[in-house]
Design a protein around this motif. Structure first.
Motif, PDB file in Angstrom:
ATOM      1  N   ALA A 178     -20.181 -16.554  -0.918  1.00  0.00           N
ATOM      2  CA  ALA A 178     -19.628 -17.642  -1.728  1.00  0.00           C
ATOM      3  C   ALA A 178     -20.236 -18.996  -1.405  1.00  0.00           C
ATOM      4  O   ALA A 178     -20.447 -19.350  -0.253  1.00  0.00           O
ATOM      5  N   ILE A 208      -5.419 -29.337  12.215  1.00  0.00           N
ATOM      6  CA  ILE A 208      -4.338 -28.399  11.915  1.00  0.00           C
ATOM      7  C   ILE A 208      -4.690 -27.621  10.656  1.00  0.00           C
ATOM      8  O   ILE A 208      -5.538 -28.034   9.883  1.00  0.00           O
ATOM      9  N   LEU A 217      -7.679 -29.984   1.950  1.00  0.00           N
ATOM     10  CA  LEU A 217      -9.134 -29.987   1.816  1.00  0.00           C
ATOM     11  C   LEU A 217      -9.755 -28.950   2.746  1.00  0.00           C
ATOM     12  O   LEU A 217     -10.615 -28.163   2.354  1.00  0.00           O
ATOM     13  N   ARG A 218      -9.303 -28.970   3.962  1.00  0.00           N
ATOM     14  CA  ARG A 218      -9.792 -28.006   4.934  1.00  0.00           C
ATOM     15  C   ARG A 218      -9.532 -26.589   4.480  1.00  0.00           C
ATOM     16  O   ARG A 218     -10.378 -25.700   4.598  1.00  0.00           O
ATOM     17  N   THR A 241     -19.364 -13.907   2.863  1.00  0.00           N
ATOM     18  CA  THR A 241     -20.395 -14.881   3.163  1.00  0.00           C
ATOM     19  C   THR A 241     -21.146 -15.401   1.953  1.00  0.00           C
ATOM     20  O   THR A 241     -21.820 -16.413   2.022  1.00  0.00           O
ATOM     21  N   ASP A 248     -11.683 -25.154   1.974  1.00  0.00           N
ATOM     22  CA  ASP A 248     -12.960 -24.867   2.579  1.00  0.00           C
ATOM     23  C   ASP A 248     -12.902 -23.582   3.384  1.00  0.00           C
ATOM     24  O   ASP A 248     -13.783 -22.740   3.308  1.00  0.00           O
ATOM     25  N   ASP A 249     -11.839 -23.469   4.142  1.00  0.00           N
ATOM     26  CA  ASP A 249     -11.726 -22.372   5.066  1.00  0.00           C
ATOM     27  C   ASP A 249     -11.556 -21.039   4.360  1.00  0.00           C
ATOM     28  O   ASP A 249     -11.932 -20.002   4.885  1.00  0.00           O
ATOM     29  N   LEU A 289     -13.082 -19.838   2.159  1.00  0.00           N
ATOM     30  CA  LEU A 289     -14.387 -19.222   1.950  1.00  0.00           C
ATOM     31  C   LEU A 289     -14.681 -18.183   3.012  1.00  0.00           C
ATOM     32  O   LEU A 289     -15.277 -17.146   2.729  1.00  0.00           O
ATOM     33  N   ALA A 290     -14.274 -18.478   4.223  1.00  0.00           N
ATOM     34  CA  ALA A 290     -14.581 -17.598   5.326  1.00  0.00           C
ATOM     35  C   ALA A 290     -14.001 -16.218   5.077  1.00  0.00           C
ATOM     36  O   ALA A 290     -14.625 -15.200   5.353  1.00  0.00           O
ATOM     37  N   LEU A 294     -17.825 -25.481  -4.341  1.00  0.00           N
ATOM     38  CA  LEU A 294     -17.574 -26.873  -4.010  1.00  0.00           C
ATOM     39  C   LEU A 294     -16.175 -27.034  -3.469  1.00  0.00           C
ATOM     40  O   LEU A 294     -15.287 -26.216  -3.724  1.00  0.00           O
ATOM     41  N   LEU A 295     -16.011 -28.093  -2.699  1.00  0.00           N
ATOM     42  CA  LEU A 295     -14.724 -28.323  -2.069  1.00  0.00           C
ATOM     43  C   LEU A 295     -13.626 -28.573  -3.083  1.00  0.00           C
ATOM     44  O   LEU A 295     -12.487 -28.218  -2.883  1.00  0.00           O
ATOM     45  N   MET A 345      -7.220 -32.585  10.184  1.00  0.00           N
ATOM     46  CA  MET A 345      -8.498 -32.069  10.628  1.00  0.00           C
ATOM     47  C   MET A 345      -8.332 -31.165  11.837  1.00  0.00           C
ATOM     48  O   MET A 345      -9.211 -30.387  12.167  1.00  0.00           O
TER      49      MET A 345
END
Lengths: 148, 148
Positions: free
Chosen positions: B141, B122, B127-128, B139, B131-132, B134-135, B144-145, B120
Motif C-alpha cells: 500500500a 500515543i 493522523l498517526r 507492504t 498512517d499506522d 498501512l502496516a 496518502l495520509l 505522537m
DNA sequence: GTACAAGCTCAACTTAACTTGAGGTCAAGC
DNA sequence: GCTTGACCTCAAGTTAAGTTGAGCTTGTAC
C-alpha cells in the motif's frame, strides 16, 4: 524494559508508506537518522516512524522539506520529540494551514463572483483588476494575483 | 470598429506581470497563441491578457499547466473565451478549490486534535493511526495520509 | 543612417523531491 | 555453503515550470 525493536529501512518503508529511496533521501537531508549495524545496514529506532509521520503531514500542509528540516532542527538534538515539541510544531503548521486556507477561500470567492459577472470581458472583475492594476503601476512589478 | 491594438510580447509581459520567457513557454505549451510580423516577431491579440489571467488564476488554485491546457482545449479552437466558456472553467476550478480547502481543513483539524492529545507518543492520534493502519494492510500500500 | 533596446531561437541550467540503475555486500533459510 | 532477497553507495535521470545565456535579427528614435 520493553524490548527495543529496531527497524530496518524496509520495515520503516512498509510501516510508513514511504519508499526506501525516500527514506535514504530524508536521511541525506538530515530529516531522520539511523545507526548502522556492523554490516553497514541502517537500523532505526521506533521514533523514526513519528518523524516520518510528521514529515508527511507537514508536506501535506505544503511545507517544503527544507522548511520541515528547519522546524525539526528546532527540536533539541537527537531527542525523541516530546509532546511539548510536537505542540510547538503542530501549532506553527496549523497557523500556516489556516493562512493557506483563507488564501484559497479568497480565491474561490473571487471565482464565484466572476461566475456571475462575465468579468473576463468587463473591468469589474476583482481578480482581473488586481492583475490589471499592475499595468498602471509600471513594468517592473511582479506580484501575485492574491494578496497574502 | 474599435482599433485592434496588437500587443508585443514585452507589452503583454508588462500588463500581465508575467515574464517574457514565461510567455514564450506558455506558447510552446500551447496555452496561448500569437501570430508573427513579417520580421518574425510575436503579436498578440488583446484576448491573450484574458488567457494569461486565467492561467495565473488557475495556477493559484493549484492546477498544473498541463491541466490548464486541457481545460483551455475544451474551449472552441481559437475563439476568444465567452462568458459561457469562462463560467464552465471557473465553476470547475471552484469545485477543485472547494475540495482542496476541505482537504486542508481536515488536515488542520487533525493537527488541532493532536495539539491537545500528545498523540505522537500515543495510539489515539487520528493522523498517526491513518498512517499506522498501512502496516497491518501489508507492504504494497502507498496511500496518502489524508483521505480525499 | 545608425545606435541600441527589444525580439528571436535553441540549448542548457535551476530547484524540489525523489526514482532508477549499476555494481557490489549482507543475512537468513534450506 | 549457497541461493536469494534485502541493503549499500553513488551517479544520473525525471518532472514542472521556468530562467539564463549566446548569438543573431528587428525596429525605432535621434
Amino acid at each position: 524494559m520493553a524490548p527495543v525493536t529496531e527497524l530496518t529501512v524496509g520495515q520503516v518503508a512498509a510501516r510508513s508508506g514511504v519508499a526506501v529511496s525516500a527514506l535514504h533521501f530524508y536521511e541525506a537531508r538530515g530529516l531522520i537518522r539511523s545507526h548502522r549495524t556492523s554490516g553497514n545496514q541502517r537500523r532505526y529506532g521506533r521514533d523514526v516512524l513519528r518523524r516520518v509521520a510528521i514529515i508527511r503531514i507537514a508536506q501535506e500542509v505544503g511545507i517544503s522539506l527544507a522548511g520541515i528540516g528547519a522546524a525539526l532542527q528546532s527540536l533539541p538534538e537527537g531527542r525523541t520529540p516530546t509532546r511539548e515539541d510536537w505542540n510547538l510544531l503542530s501549532t506553527a503548521w496549523r497557523d500556516e494551514l489556516d493562512q493557506k486556507i483563507s488564501q484559497l477561500k479568497k480565491l474561490r470567492d473571487g471565482l464565484s463572483d466572476c461566475i456571475g459577472c462575465g468579468c473576463m470581458s468587463i473591468d469589474k472583475c476583482p481578480l482581473r483588476n488586481k492583475d490589471d492594476r499592475l499595468a498602471r503601476e509600471g513594468t517592473g512589478a511582479r506580484r501575485l494575483l492574491v494578496e497574502r
